[in-house]
Design a protein around this motif. Structure first.
Motif, PDB file in Angstrom:
ATOM      1  N   GLU A  94       0.851  -1.174   0.000  1.00  0.00           N
ATOM      2  CA  GLU A  94       0.000   0.000   0.000  1.00  0.00           C
ATOM      3  C   GLU A  94       0.897   1.238   0.000  1.00  0.00           C
ATOM      4  OE1 GLU A  94      -3.289   0.716  -0.026  1.00  0.00           O
ATOM      5  OE2 GLU A  94      -3.706  -1.392  -0.481  1.00  0.00           O
ATOM      6  N   PRO A  95       0.531   2.303  -0.741  1.00  0.00           N
ATOM      7  CA  PRO A  95       1.383   3.507  -0.736  1.00  0.00           C
ATOM      8  C   PRO A  95       1.673   4.024   0.670  1.00  0.00           C
ATOM      9  CG  PRO A  95      -0.248   3.673  -2.474  1.00  0.00           C
ATOM     10  CD  PRO A  95      -0.582   2.429  -1.699  1.00  0.00           C
ATOM     11  N   MET A  96       0.676   3.975   1.556  1.00  0.00           N
ATOM     12  CA  MET A  96       0.911   4.508   2.895  1.00  0.00           C
ATOM     13  C   MET A  96       1.808   3.589   3.727  1.00  0.00           C
ATOM     14  SD  MET A  96      -0.384   7.343   2.438  1.00  0.00           S
ATOM     15  CE  MET A  96      -0.079   8.089   4.021  1.00  0.00           C
ATOM     16  N   GLU A  97       1.954   2.328   3.322  1.00  0.00           N
ATOM     17  CA  GLU A  97       2.969   1.474   3.951  1.00  0.00           C
ATOM     18  C   GLU A  97       4.358   1.997   3.612  1.00  0.00           C
ATOM     19  OE1 GLU A  97       2.465  -3.054   4.333  1.00  0.00           O
ATOM     20  OE2 GLU A  97       1.198  -2.543   2.626  1.00  0.00           O
ATOM     21  N   VAL A  98       4.551   2.353   2.343  1.00  0.00           N
ATOM     22  CA  VAL A  98       5.825   2.917   1.913  1.00  0.00           C
ATOM     23  C   VAL A  98       6.099   4.218   2.677  1.00  0.00           C
ATOM     24  CG1 VAL A  98       7.111   3.883  -0.046  1.00  0.00           C
ATOM     25  CG2 VAL A  98       5.637   1.880  -0.378  1.00  0.00           C
ATOM     26  N   VAL A  99       5.072   5.072   2.748  1.00  0.00           N
ATOM     27  CA  VAL A  99       5.206   6.355   3.443  1.00  0.00           C
ATOM     28  C   VAL A  99       5.593   6.149   4.903  1.00  0.00           C
ATOM     29  CG1 VAL A  99       3.891   8.338   4.307  1.00  0.00           C
ATOM     30  CG2 VAL A  99       3.650   7.606   1.926  1.00  0.00           C
ATOM     31  N   GLN A 100       4.884   5.268   5.594  1.00  0.00           N
ATOM     32  CA  GLN A 100       5.132   5.068   7.024  1.00  0.00           C
ATOM     33  C   GLN A 100       6.516   4.479   7.268  1.00  0.00           C
ATOM     34  OE1 GLN A 100       2.709   6.088   9.444  1.00  0.00           O
ATOM     35  NE2 GLN A 100       4.652   6.064  10.531  1.00  0.00           N
ATOM     36  N   TYR A 101       6.891   3.509   6.446  1.00  0.00           N
ATOM     37  CA  TYR A 101       8.187   2.850   6.615  1.00  0.00           C
ATOM     38  C   TYR A 101       9.329   3.859   6.494  1.00  0.00           C
ATOM     39  CZ  TYR A 101      12.156  -0.239   5.627  1.00  0.00           C
ATOM     40  OH  TYR A 101      13.376  -0.865   5.651  1.00  0.00           O
ATOM     41  N   TYR A 102       9.310   4.664   5.426  1.00  0.00           N
ATOM     42  CA  TYR A 102      10.418   5.587   5.217  1.00  0.00           C
ATOM     43  C   TYR A 102      10.321   6.825   6.111  1.00  0.00           C
ATOM     44  CZ  TYR A 102      12.110   2.703   1.436  1.00  0.00           C
ATOM     45  OH  TYR A 102      12.622   1.646   0.711  1.00  0.00           O
ATOM     46  N   THR A 103       9.123   7.198   6.528  1.00  0.00           N
ATOM     47  CA  THR A 103       8.999   8.279   7.507  1.00  0.00           C
ATOM     48  C   THR A 103       9.626   7.862   8.830  1.00  0.00           C
ATOM     49  OG1 THR A 103       6.969   9.117   6.478  1.00  0.00           O
ATOM     50  CG2 THR A 103       7.390   9.777   8.738  1.00  0.00           C
ATOM     51  N   ASN A 104       9.350   6.627   9.254  1.00  0.00           N
ATOM     52  CA  ASN A 104       9.945   6.117  10.494  1.00  0.00           C
ATOM     53  C   ASN A 104      11.473   6.118  10.406  1.00  0.00           C
ATOM     54  OD1 ASN A 104       7.388   5.707  11.492  1.00  0.00           O
ATOM     55  ND2 ASN A 104       7.372   3.505  11.138  1.00  0.00           N
ATOM     56  N   ARG A 105      11.979   5.697   9.262  1.00  0.00           N
ATOM     57  CA  ARG A 105      13.432   5.639   9.096  1.00  0.00           C
ATOM     58  C   ARG A 105      14.033   7.044   9.023  1.00  0.00           C
ATOM     59  NH1 ARG A 105      15.383   0.591   7.710  1.00  0.00           N
ATOM     60  NH2 ARG A 105      17.043   1.335   6.331  1.00  0.00           N
ATOM     61  N   TYR A 106      13.322   7.979   8.412  1.00  0.00           N
ATOM     62  CA  TYR A 106      13.782   9.368   8.375  1.00  0.00           C
ATOM     63  C   TYR A 106      13.863   9.933   9.792  1.00  0.00           C
ATOM     64  CZ  TYR A 106      13.800  14.381   7.330  1.00  0.00           C
ATOM     65  OH  TYR A 106      14.117  15.731   7.280  1.00  0.00           O
ATOM     66  N   HIS A 107      12.834   9.684  10.582  1.00  0.00           N
ATOM     67  CA  HIS A 107      12.839  10.161  11.969  1.00  0.00           C
ATOM     68  C   HIS A 107      13.994   9.547  12.758  1.00  0.00           C
ATOM     69  CE1 HIS A 107       8.263  11.180  11.782  1.00  0.00           C
ATOM     70  NE2 HIS A 107       9.012  12.167  11.323  1.00  0.00           N
ATOM     71  N   ARG A 108      14.257   8.271  12.525  1.00  0.00           N
ATOM     72  CA  ARG A 108      15.373   7.603  13.203  1.00  0.00           C
ATOM     73  C   ARG A 108      16.699   8.272  12.853  1.00  0.00           C
ATOM     74  NH1 ARG A 108      17.259   2.455  10.212  1.00  0.00           N
ATOM     75  NH2 ARG A 108      17.868   4.220   8.897  1.00  0.00           N
ATOM     76  N   ASP A 109      16.901   8.560  11.566  1.00  0.00           N
ATOM     77  CA  ASP A 109      18.145   9.188  11.132  1.00  0.00           C
ATOM     78  C   ASP A 109      18.267  10.606  11.666  1.00  0.00           C
ATOM     79  OD1 ASP A 109      18.932   6.920   9.752  1.00  0.00           O
ATOM     80  OD2 ASP A 109      18.157   7.604   7.827  1.00  0.00           O
ATOM     81  N   MET A 110      17.157  11.345  11.689  1.00  0.00           N
ATOM     82  CA  MET A 110      17.192  12.716  12.210  1.00  0.00           C
ATOM     83  C   MET A 110      17.503  12.721  13.707  1.00  0.00           C
ATOM     84  SD  MET A 110      16.849  14.648   9.608  1.00  0.00           S
ATOM     85  CE  MET A 110      17.664  13.330   8.663  1.00  0.00           C
ATOM     86  N   ALA A 111      16.949  11.771  14.438  1.00  0.00           N
ATOM     87  CA  ALA A 111      17.236  11.668  15.874  1.00  0.00           C
ATOM     88  C   ALA A 111      18.716  11.359  16.099  1.00  0.00           C
ATOM     89  CB  ALA A 111      16.358  10.595  16.511  1.00  0.00           C
ATOM     90  N   ALA A 112      19.287  10.476  15.246  1.00  0.00           N
ATOM     91  CA  ALA A 112      20.702  10.146  15.371  1.00  0.00           C
ATOM     92  C   ALA A 112      21.572  11.384  15.137  1.00  0.00           C
ATOM     93  CB  ALA A 112      21.071   9.050  14.384  1.00  0.00           C
ATOM     94  N   LEU A 113      21.149  12.253  14.215  1.00  0.00           N
ATOM     95  CA  LEU A 113      21.878  13.492  13.925  1.00  0.00           C
ATOM     96  C   LEU A 113      21.577  14.599  14.934  1.00  0.00           C
ATOM     97  CD1 LEU A 113      21.331  13.580  10.052  1.00  0.00           C
ATOM     98  CD2 LEU A 113      23.500  13.122  11.214  1.00  0.00           C
ATOM     99  N   ASN A 114      20.747  14.291  15.923  1.00  0.00           N
ATOM    100  CA  ASN A 114      20.338  15.254  16.955  1.00  0.00           C
ATOM    101  C   ASN A 114      19.615  16.457  16.363  1.00  0.00           C
ATOM    102  OD1 ASN A 114      20.043  15.971  19.672  1.00  0.00           O
ATOM    103  ND2 ASN A 114      21.895  17.221  19.662  1.00  0.00           N
ATOM    104  N   VAL A 115      18.818  16.207  15.318  1.00  0.00           N
ATOM    105  CA  VAL A 115      17.961  17.234  14.734  1.00  0.00           C
ATOM    106  C   VAL A 115      16.671  17.289  15.539  1.00  0.00           C
ATOM    107  CG1 VAL A 115      16.579  17.824  12.695  1.00  0.00           C
ATOM    108  CG2 VAL A 115      18.939  17.046  12.425  1.00  0.00           C
ATOM    109  N   LEU A 116      16.349  18.452  16.073  1.00  0.00           N
ATOM    110  CA  LEU A 116      15.134  18.586  16.869  1.00  0.00           C
ATOM    111  C   LEU A 116      13.905  18.357  15.995  1.00  0.00           C
ATOM    112  CD1 LEU A 116      15.998  21.822  18.896  1.00  0.00           C
ATOM    113  CD2 LEU A 116      16.175  19.453  19.686  1.00  0.00           C
ATOM    114  N   PRO A 117      12.886  17.672  16.510  1.00  0.00           N
ATOM    115  CA  PRO A 117      11.666  17.497  15.708  1.00  0.00           C
ATOM    116  C   PRO A 117      10.959  18.830  15.518  1.00  0.00           C
ATOM    117  CG  PRO A 117      11.329  16.692  17.954  1.00  0.00           C
ATOM    118  CD  PRO A 117      12.798  17.025  17.830  1.00  0.00           C
ATOM    119  N   PRO A 118      10.280  19.018  14.381  1.00  0.00           N
ATOM    120  CA  PRO A 118       9.528  20.259  14.175  1.00  0.00           C
ATOM    121  C   PRO A 118       8.338  20.325  15.122  1.00  0.00           C
ATOM    122  CG  PRO A 118       9.004  18.679  12.466  1.00  0.00           C
ATOM    123  CD  PRO A 118      10.107  18.065  13.269  1.00  0.00           C
ATOM    124  N   THR A 119       7.779  21.490  15.273  1.00  0.00           N
ATOM    125  CA  THR A 119       6.587  21.604  16.122  1.00  0.00           C
ATOM    126  C   THR A 119       5.352  21.068  15.413  1.00  0.00           C
ATOM    127  OG1 THR A 119       6.449  23.915  15.402  1.00  0.00           O
ATOM    128  CG2 THR A 119       7.385  23.515  17.548  1.00  0.00           C
TER     129      THR A 119
END
Length: 487
Positions: A94-119
């Motif tokens: 499902e397209p939203m499976e693709v979206v969720q999978y890569y969004t989760n991985r993007y968040h993981r990478d941003m957290a590793a880089l110590n990028v603050l989450p947006p509001t």
């Protein structure tokens, strides 16, 4: 007072927020159809630096970074297959499976880089109704037309009333020349008109009902819609990579002016590109290295794994508007620089105060503030920190002294600029480097014991070490000089 380079006016301007004490920022986030690479890390870290500094200045910041999960067509054009839908079709998801999978991985990478989450992190697919309404406003003002169920921006009509191309510095005649080869797109009046809404073909997976057709919004529409929804019809800062200036941000300006009668953004900020061998790093060139590959060292162009803080430091060592050319050697140099900074930070925590200060440190805070106020000049901040690191080492080695008050001030300056503003995790980086060194040392120790066993013809011990390391996932290779190993 903070100065930022406004891409729209092509000059540095003193930052004056629309609403006193409050700042609204909109940054173009990822299109989530693949893993984040180094090119994604740069805008994330650039605007994280801006976000952190505005918070340091005492502003209340609403930071909006979108997720593009619909309407992003191949080659960023108005024709082709949606990238996420294509991924879903190829992988039978499902397209939203693709979206969720890569969004989760993007968040993981941003957290590793110590990028603050947006509001706020809005998804394009969650704002279809708002995008339909925005398109209707443009139609009502007469700057768009319907053709075969799709809606297109009438660029020529728009350019009669507003300066199209003012952000990128292009004029309509240049744009006409550049897009002439696309003639034959029969739905459009002109080849350079861009889609506000596209009628979906029968095989298109993601589509929604609208007054014009069952379809989906054009790529540019999401940012105009979500920016004004969450930050108002006028807001302070819009950011993104330099590659988005045209056509994406230019189209955003046109959409906002057409619908609202004015541009929404006061300051446009663009980070420059990361290149590899002089060519932009990105998925479209198939020359990208994912962040996970950097962290694991799993790419032919990488000499070793590099920690997330090394990647962050590498990006901060260059001004955000300058081009950065990637190489493994440049990352190794950044790693060494970060190690020096980390050592000084750790020594600073161990310093004991003396009766008086015999090193010059009084202007450090002012120098770092001046560098940040000058369009977020992080490399100059880092150079001032390195200068003060020499003073820290002098005191640590017992060749100078620092008073209690000056030591408290120095520690506060380092925490403020190194940790809070630059976002470098000193303690974690030191621990990670120490762990990595200990880990490598332990493997080398085992393999040296194995080498000695082989020389003594103790084949049982030699084979046992090799077999058990292999079972743990290590590859051990004997060489004429000894051994090589990898995980």
């Amino acid at each position: 007072m903070l100065q930022i380079y406004n891409t729209l006016t092509r000059q540095k301007e003193y930052f004056r927020p629309i609403h006193e004490g409050h700042v609204g920022i909109y940054v173009c986030g990822p299109t989530v159809y693949g893993d984040a690479h180094l090119g994604h890390a740069r805008p994330a870290i650039t605007f994280d630096l801006l976000y952190r500094y505005l918070l340091h200045l005492g502003y209340k910041v609403r930071y909006v970074r979108n997720i593009t999960d619909v309407g992003h067509l191949e080659h960023d054009a108005d024709e082709g297959e949606d990238k996420i839908a294509k991924k879903a079709r190829l992988e039978q998801l499902e397209p939203m499976e693709v979206v969720q999978y890569y969004t989760n991985r993007y968040h993981r990478d941003m957290a590793a880089l110590n990028v603050l989450p947006p509001t706020i992190e809005p998804h394009a697919s969650g704002h279809i109704i708002e995008q339909i309404n925005f398109v209707q406003k443009i139609l009502d003002k007469g700057y768009a037309y319907i053709s075969n169920g799709s809606v297109y921006m009438d660029v020529e009509k728009y350019a009669q009333d507003f300066p199209y191309g003012k952000l990128s510095g292009r004029n309509l005649e240049e744009i006409k020349t550049e897009t002439r080869e696309l003639d034959g797109q029969d739905e459009k009046k002109h080849s350079y008109d861009f889609a506000l809404w596209k009628k979906a073909s029968p095989e298109h997976i993601m589509h929604w009902p609208s007054p014009w057709s069952e379809g989906f919004p054009g790529w540019h529409m999401e940012c105009s819609t979500m920016g004004t929804k969450y930050l108002g019809e006028e807001f302070d800062i819009h950011g993104g990579g330099l590659d988005l200036m045209f056509p994406h941000h230019e189209a955003e300006i046109a959409q906002s002016c057409a619908a609202l009668g004015h541009d929404s953004v006061h300051y446009w900020m663009h980070n420059n590109m990361i290149t590899i061998a002089g060519k932009k790093m990105g998925k479209s060139y198939n020359n990208f290295i994912t962040l996970e590959q950097f962290f694991k060292g799993e790419h032919e162009l990488l000499s070793k794994p590099f920690s997330p803080m090394t990647i962050r430091f590498f990006i901060l060592m260059a001004h955000y508007r300058s081009t950065v050319d990637f190489s493994s050697e440049a990352l190794e140099a950044a790693e060494k620089g970060l190690a020096r900074l980390t050592e000084a930070y750790n020594r600073l925590t161990k310093l004991q105060p003396g009766d008086k200060t015999t090193v010059e440190l009084s202007s450090l805070r002012q120098l770092c503030e001046e560098a940040m106020e000058d369009d977020l000049n992080s490399p100059i901040v880092i150079s001032h920190l390195f200068d003060s690191a020499r003073a820290i080492n002098t005191v640590f080695d017992g060749k100078a002294t620092i008073s209690s008050a000056d030591l408290d001030e120095l520690r506060d300056v380092w925490k403020t600029f190194v940790v809070d503003i630059l976002g470098l995790q000193m303690e974690e980086n030191a621990a990670a480097n120490g762990t990595q060194d200990a880990y490598k040392g332990a493997i080398d120790l085992l393999l040296n014991i194995r080498l000695a066993a082989k020389q003594n013809k103790d084949w049982a011990t030699s084979d046992k070490i090799r077999n058990e390391l292999t079972a743990l996932g290590f590859t051990v290779k004997d060489t004429k000089d000894g051994f090589e190993w990898s995980l």
